[in-house]
Design a protein around this motif. Sequence first.
Motif, PDB file in Angstrom:
ATOM      1  N   MET A 170      45.514  -7.040 -42.289  1.00 10.31           N
ATOM      2  CA  MET A 170      44.993  -8.376 -42.553  1.00 10.31           C
ATOM      3  C   MET A 170      43.785  -8.682 -41.674  1.00 10.31           C
ATOM      4  O   MET A 170      43.637  -8.127 -40.574  1.00 10.31           O
ATOM      5  N   LEU A 171      42.912  -9.558 -42.165  1.00 11.17           N
ATOM      6  CA  LEU A 171      41.808 -10.056 -41.354  1.00 11.17           C
ATOM      7  C   LEU A 171      42.361 -11.128 -40.422  1.00 11.17           C
ATOM      8  O   LEU A 171      43.063 -12.046 -40.869  1.00 11.17           O
ATOM      9  N   VAL A 172      42.057 -11.011 -39.137  1.00 20.20           N
ATOM     10  CA  VAL A 172      42.487 -12.006 -38.158  1.00 20.20           C
ATOM     11  C   VAL A 172      41.295 -12.396 -37.299  1.00 20.20           C
ATOM     12  O   VAL A 172      40.738 -11.575 -36.579  1.00 20.20           O
ATOM     13  N   CYS A 173      40.893 -13.631 -37.415  1.00 19.65           N
ATOM     14  CA  CYS A 173      39.846 -14.189 -36.562  1.00 19.65           C
ATOM     15  C   CYS A 173      40.526 -15.146 -35.590  1.00 19.65           C
ATOM     16  O   CYS A 173      41.068 -16.169 -36.014  1.00 19.65           O
ATOM     17  N   ASP A 174      40.537 -14.807 -34.322  1.00 19.42           N
ATOM     18  CA  ASP A 174      41.204 -15.626 -33.314  1.00 19.42           C
ATOM     19  C   ASP A 174      40.244 -15.719 -32.133  1.00 19.42           C
ATOM     20  O   ASP A 174      40.056 -14.744 -31.411  1.00 19.42           O
ATOM     21  N   MET A 175      39.640 -16.877 -31.952  1.00 26.11           N
ATOM     22  CA  MET A 175      38.569 -16.942 -30.940  1.00 26.11           C
ATOM     23  C   MET A 175      38.432 -18.342 -30.365  1.00 26.11           C
ATOM     24  O   MET A 175      38.738 -19.346 -31.008  1.00 26.11           O
ATOM     25  N   ALA A 176      37.968 -18.379 -29.124  1.00 24.52           N
ATOM     26  CA  ALA A 176      37.576 -19.642 -28.509  1.00 24.52           C
ATOM     27  C   ALA A 176      36.179 -19.996 -28.998  1.00 24.52           C
ATOM     28  O   ALA A 176      35.409 -19.131 -29.427  1.00 24.52           O
ATOM     29  N   THR A 177      35.857 -21.284 -28.935  1.00 26.88           N
ATOM     30  CA  THR A 177      34.498 -21.691 -29.265  1.00 26.88           C
ATOM     31  C   THR A 177      33.588 -21.653 -28.046  1.00 26.88           C
ATOM     32  O   THR A 177      32.398 -21.939 -28.143  1.00 26.88           O
ATOM     33  N   PRO A 307      37.381  -7.986 -38.724  1.00 28.31           N
ATOM     34  CA  PRO A 307      37.964  -8.799 -37.650  1.00 28.31           C
ATOM     35  C   PRO A 307      39.481  -8.598 -37.546  1.00 28.31           C
ATOM     36  O   PRO A 307      40.203  -8.711 -38.531  1.00 28.31           O
ATOM     37  N   GLY A 308      39.918  -8.255 -36.344  1.00 29.03           N
ATOM     38  CA  GLY A 308      41.329  -7.982 -36.098  1.00 29.03           C
ATOM     39  C   GLY A 308      41.684  -6.505 -36.144  1.00 29.03           C
ATOM     40  O   GLY A 308      42.789  -6.112 -35.757  1.00 29.03           O
ATOM     41  N   GLU A 309      40.750  -5.652 -36.575  1.00 33.43           N
ATOM     42  CA  GLU A 309      41.045  -4.221 -36.723  1.00 33.43           C
ATOM     43  C   GLU A 309      41.294  -3.559 -35.372  1.00 33.43           C
ATOM     44  O   GLU A 309      42.232  -2.761 -35.220  1.00 33.43           O
ATOM     45  N   ILE A 310      40.460  -3.865 -34.392  1.00 38.66           N
ATOM     46  CA  ILE A 310      40.645  -3.278 -33.057  1.00 38.66           C
ATOM     47  C   ILE A 310      42.015  -3.657 -32.503  1.00 38.66           C
ATOM     48  O   ILE A 310      42.744  -2.817 -31.952  1.00 38.66           O
ATOM     49  N   GLU A 311      42.381  -4.928 -32.670  1.00 46.28           N
ATOM     50  CA  GLU A 311      43.661  -5.407 -32.143  1.00 46.28           C
ATOM     51  C   GLU A 311      44.839  -4.792 -32.891  1.00 46.28           C
ATOM     52  O   GLU A 311      45.896  -4.538 -32.294  1.00 46.28           O
ATOM     53  N   TYR A 312      44.665  -4.556 -34.187  1.00 51.65           N
ATOM     54  CA  TYR A 312      45.716  -3.910 -34.969  1.00 51.65           C
ATOM     55  C   TYR A 312      45.972  -2.496 -34.450  1.00 51.65           C
ATOM     56  O   TYR A 312      47.132  -2.086 -34.267  1.00 51.65           O
ATOM     57  N   GLU A 313      44.903  -1.760 -34.217  1.00 53.12           N
ATOM     58  CA  GLU A 313      45.052  -0.393 -33.705  1.00 53.12           C
ATOM     59  C   GLU A 313      45.665  -0.402 -32.307  1.00 53.12           C
ATOM     60  O   GLU A 313      46.513   0.443 -31.974  1.00 53.12           O
ATOM     61  N   ALA A 314      45.259  -1.374 -31.489  1.00 51.61           N
ATOM     62  CA  ALA A 314      45.818  -1.479 -30.141  1.00 51.61           C
ATOM     63  C   ALA A 314      47.314  -1.747 -30.198  1.00 51.61           C
ATOM     64  O   ALA A 314      48.094  -1.207 -29.397  1.00 51.61           O
TER      65      ALA A 314
END
Length: 346
Positions: A170-177, A307-314
């Motif tokens: 899934m696409l995951v965008c999780d970020m501070a502004t 977005p979120g791919e790096i975190e998924y692999e981690a």
Amino acid sequence: MKFPVETIRAFGEAVAVKAGMTPENAVIFIDNMISADLRNVRSHGITKFRGYLSRVEHGASDITAEPTIVKTAPATLVVDGHNGMGTTIAWKAMEACIRVAKENGVAFATVKNASHHGFGGYYVMHAAEQGMIAFEVCNTPKLVAPFGGAKALLGTNPMSIAVPAGEHPMLVCDMATSTVAKGKIALAIKEGRSIPDTWALDAQGRKTTDPVAANTGVLLPFGGPKGYALALIIDVLCHSLAGANDSQHIPRVFENLEEPSNIGYAMCVLDISRFVPLNEFKKSVDELFDSMKACPPAEGAGGVLIPGEIEYEATQKNRMEGIELSEPVLQEFRELSEKYGVEFPF
């Protein structure tokens, strides 16, 4: 040093229950932090455990409180968190949104009298796993200067969005502004590390690599006026619409341990199947992601990532290898072990 995920989970849940949580709420509380650590978002991981419980011990958060959820129209919800634990409030508000979206195709909820809910992506990912597109924002204590200003008036005001796919994660965008989340400054202080000089200004308005100086100065919005605009919009949703404090009146969560936060959230969930068959949607998303991945890489880059791919692999790697616990965190665990009478397994 890395430790098995289930060892950390069992210890955390046992401490949380001894501190007054129901077993159900303790599972979400600990899983939220572990999920952040698995994704290498250590600023929102188990390093926060001691801080959350300190707020409970000093009376700033009510570990036994349950949110009140009122349906004000077929697709709208108003939630009062009653100063409970942020993970309890956010999880149950999102669960209510999912139920309402299944009934009506869409749900929107506002939340007041809430507290720090940890890793925001956790809640929207839960909805995406059930065939939903989900969006969630919250406001936070003032730490960020508005674009063109030199005084902190806005929070890091993070936003989280999750979109399900088919063959792709899934696409995951999780970020501070802000350029970075406040938690990264706090973690650098705890571990005695310097920070990049692009993250914050000190109290005199100068660039700094000292996280302690950054903590007394101001963070910067990402993208200049763009990050500022998003942060201000989020404060409007969480304060003016939800009825929570604005960022200027939210006490610093892990520094002011006596005063309730009254943080606000806003959540929106869409049931994809009410717009297009879910399998068709996932196939279309996969094709779109494939086109992104097929883009020729820029010089010096390793290629395009979703977005979120790096975190998924981690996450896949860290589930097998375990989660890194620094010595300061282990020392906090030792103290929690003694305080709550839970065996120290590390």
